[in-house]
Design a protein around this motif. Sequence first.
Motif, PDB file in Angstrom:
ATOM      1  N   LEU A  71    -118.052  23.235 -24.918  1.00 25.34           N
ATOM      2  CA  LEU A  71    -117.922  21.932 -24.266  1.00 25.34           C
ATOM      3  C   LEU A  71    -119.271  21.459 -23.726  1.00 25.34           C
ATOM      4  O   LEU A  71    -119.605  20.273 -23.827  1.00 25.34           O
ATOM      5  CB  LEU A  71    -116.894  22.015 -23.137  1.00 25.34           C
ATOM      6  CG  LEU A  71    -115.440  22.204 -23.575  1.00 25.34           C
ATOM      7  CD1 LEU A  71    -114.535  22.387 -22.366  1.00 25.34           C
ATOM      8  CD2 LEU A  71    -114.954  21.032 -24.426  1.00 25.34           C
ATOM      9  N   PHE A  72    -120.047  22.384 -23.174  1.00 25.58           N
ATOM     10  CA  PHE A  72    -121.383  22.023 -22.685  1.00 25.58           C
ATOM     11  C   PHE A  72    -122.288  21.620 -23.850  1.00 25.58           C
ATOM     12  O   PHE A  72    -123.047  20.645 -23.755  1.00 25.58           O
ATOM     13  CB  PHE A  72    -121.986  23.207 -21.925  1.00 25.58           C
ATOM     14  CG  PHE A  72    -123.357  22.944 -21.386  1.00 25.58           C
ATOM     15  CD1 PHE A  72    -123.532  22.173 -20.253  1.00 25.58           C
ATOM     16  CD2 PHE A  72    -124.481  23.460 -22.019  1.00 25.58           C
ATOM     17  CE1 PHE A  72    -124.806  21.911 -19.745  1.00 25.58           C
ATOM     18  CE2 PHE A  72    -125.749  23.215 -21.526  1.00 25.58           C
ATOM     19  CZ  PHE A  72    -125.916  22.442 -20.387  1.00 25.58           C
ATOM     20  N   GLN A  73    -122.206  22.364 -24.957  1.00 25.02           N
ATOM     21  CA  GLN A  73    -123.001  22.030 -26.139  1.00 25.02           C
ATOM     22  C   GLN A  73    -122.647  20.642 -26.664  1.00 25.02           C
ATOM     23  O   GLN A  73    -123.530  19.833 -26.948  1.00 25.02           O
ATOM     24  CB  GLN A  73    -122.773  23.070 -27.232  1.00 25.02           C
ATOM     25  CG  GLN A  73    -123.525  22.775 -28.527  1.00 25.02           C
ATOM     26  CD  GLN A  73    -123.048  23.626 -29.690  1.00 25.02           C
ATOM     27  OE1 GLN A  73    -121.972  24.214 -29.648  1.00 25.02           O
ATOM     28  NE2 GLN A  73    -123.843  23.698 -30.739  1.00 25.02           N
ATOM     29  N   PHE A  74    -121.350  20.351 -26.803  1.00 23.96           N
ATOM     30  CA  PHE A  74    -120.915  19.058 -27.321  1.00 23.96           C
ATOM     31  C   PHE A  74    -121.342  17.931 -26.375  1.00 23.96           C
ATOM     32  O   PHE A  74    -121.712  16.841 -26.823  1.00 23.96           O
ATOM     33  CB  PHE A  74    -119.398  19.047 -27.495  1.00 23.96           C
ATOM     34  CG  PHE A  74    -118.932  19.754 -28.743  1.00 23.96           C
ATOM     35  CD1 PHE A  74    -119.697  20.757 -29.321  1.00 23.96           C
ATOM     36  CD2 PHE A  74    -117.723  19.436 -29.324  1.00 23.96           C
ATOM     37  CE1 PHE A  74    -119.275  21.420 -30.462  1.00 23.96           C
ATOM     38  CE2 PHE A  74    -117.281  20.091 -30.475  1.00 23.96           C
ATOM     39  CZ  PHE A  74    -118.072  21.077 -31.042  1.00 23.96           C
ATOM     40  N   LEU A  75    -121.279  18.204 -25.061  1.00 21.89           N
ATOM     41  CA  LEU A  75    -121.670  17.181 -24.092  1.00 21.89           C
ATOM     42  C   LEU A  75    -123.158  16.892 -24.174  1.00 21.89           C
ATOM     43  O   LEU A  75    -123.589  15.731 -24.165  1.00 21.89           O
ATOM     44  CB  LEU A  75    -121.298  17.639 -22.681  1.00 21.89           C
ATOM     45  CG  LEU A  75    -121.654  16.684 -21.538  1.00 21.89           C
ATOM     46  CD1 LEU A  75    -120.889  15.372 -21.679  1.00 21.89           C
ATOM     47  CD2 LEU A  75    -121.354  17.323 -20.186  1.00 21.89           C
ATOM     48  N   MET A  76    -123.981  17.937 -24.258  1.00 20.78           N
ATOM     49  CA  MET A  76    -125.426  17.760 -24.317  1.00 20.78           C
ATOM     50  C   MET A  76    -125.869  17.072 -25.610  1.00 20.78           C
ATOM     51  O   MET A  76    -126.818  16.290 -25.617  1.00 20.78           O
ATOM     52  CB  MET A  76    -126.117  19.127 -24.186  1.00 20.78           C
ATOM     53  CG  MET A  76    -126.020  19.759 -22.815  1.00 20.78           C
ATOM     54  SD  MET A  76    -126.885  18.806 -21.511  1.00 20.78           S
ATOM     55  CE  MET A  76    -125.517  17.904 -20.772  1.00 20.78           C
ATOM     56  N   LEU A  77    -125.184  17.358 -26.711  1.00 22.97           N
ATOM     57  CA  LEU A  77    -125.539  16.763 -27.998  1.00 22.97           C
ATOM     58  C   LEU A  77    -124.952  15.369 -28.193  1.00 22.97           C
ATOM     59  O   LEU A  77    -125.307  14.677 -29.145  1.00 22.97           O
ATOM     60  CB  LEU A  77    -125.083  17.673 -29.149  1.00 22.97           C
ATOM     61  CG  LEU A  77    -125.789  19.017 -29.269  1.00 22.97           C
ATOM     62  CD1 LEU A  77    -125.209  19.817 -30.428  1.00 22.97           C
ATOM     63  CD2 LEU A  77    -127.291  18.826 -29.469  1.00 22.97           C
ATOM     64  N   GLY A  78    -124.044  14.980 -27.297  1.00 22.49           N
ATOM     65  CA  GLY A  78    -123.426  13.668 -27.441  1.00 22.49           C
ATOM     66  C   GLY A  78    -122.497  13.570 -28.630  1.00 22.49           C
ATOM     67  O   GLY A  78    -122.425  12.522 -29.286  1.00 22.49           O
TER      68      GLY A  78
END
Length: 227
Positions: free
Chosen positions: A46-53
Amino acid sequence: MLETLTNYQMAFAGGQLAELVEKGGVVVVCLLVLSVLALTIAFTKLFQFLMLGVGRSARIQRVTDLWQAGDRQTAYAIMRGERSPVARVLEHAMAAMLHNDVPSALVREDVERIAGRQLTQLRRFFRALEVIAQVSPLLGLFGTVLGMISAFQAMSAAGAQVNPADLADGIWVALLTTAVGLAVAIPTSMLLAFLESRVDRERAAMEDQATLLFTNGLKPDTSKIAA
């Protein structure tokens, strides 16, 4: 007062967890480890998806429109500042297309390679979540079978003096592992389905935006079609 209440709640939760582990045994411990692993992967993804937009392609669409309007250098400069997987694919395509000596077929093939790499990074740890979702209920069922065997062995040893309350208590403990296994598997399956849907949408956005880039938004000339 609030600190005392919080300490009491933590102690109660710790006592409940200790009782759960005591009654469920090694199987419950394994399931708790799997739940911690699934939770760690969930926060990481979830953090990865959030940071990558991931899933936010409105800005990418505006940059693509700028490219189609002819301002290619500006579009490329803006795309280089984006972090999303779709932007990485389009940036690579734009960089190749700005060099007219690169054949279009080679550009398309290399863009597919970059897109595959980006999607592979997004799908990282999906297999682990899938294994946890599949193994958890089976592990819980395994604990239930072991518990039922122990309960019936105790009933057989007691003979005619078997206590129904003791038998019911043994069955309750045996079913506990199945409940814990399902409690781990259901949220993990839902999380995996959510993450896969986001990756599928990102893949569709890659295909759509890359096609617009290569075709420059070509539309069929309907004026030449006979009525």
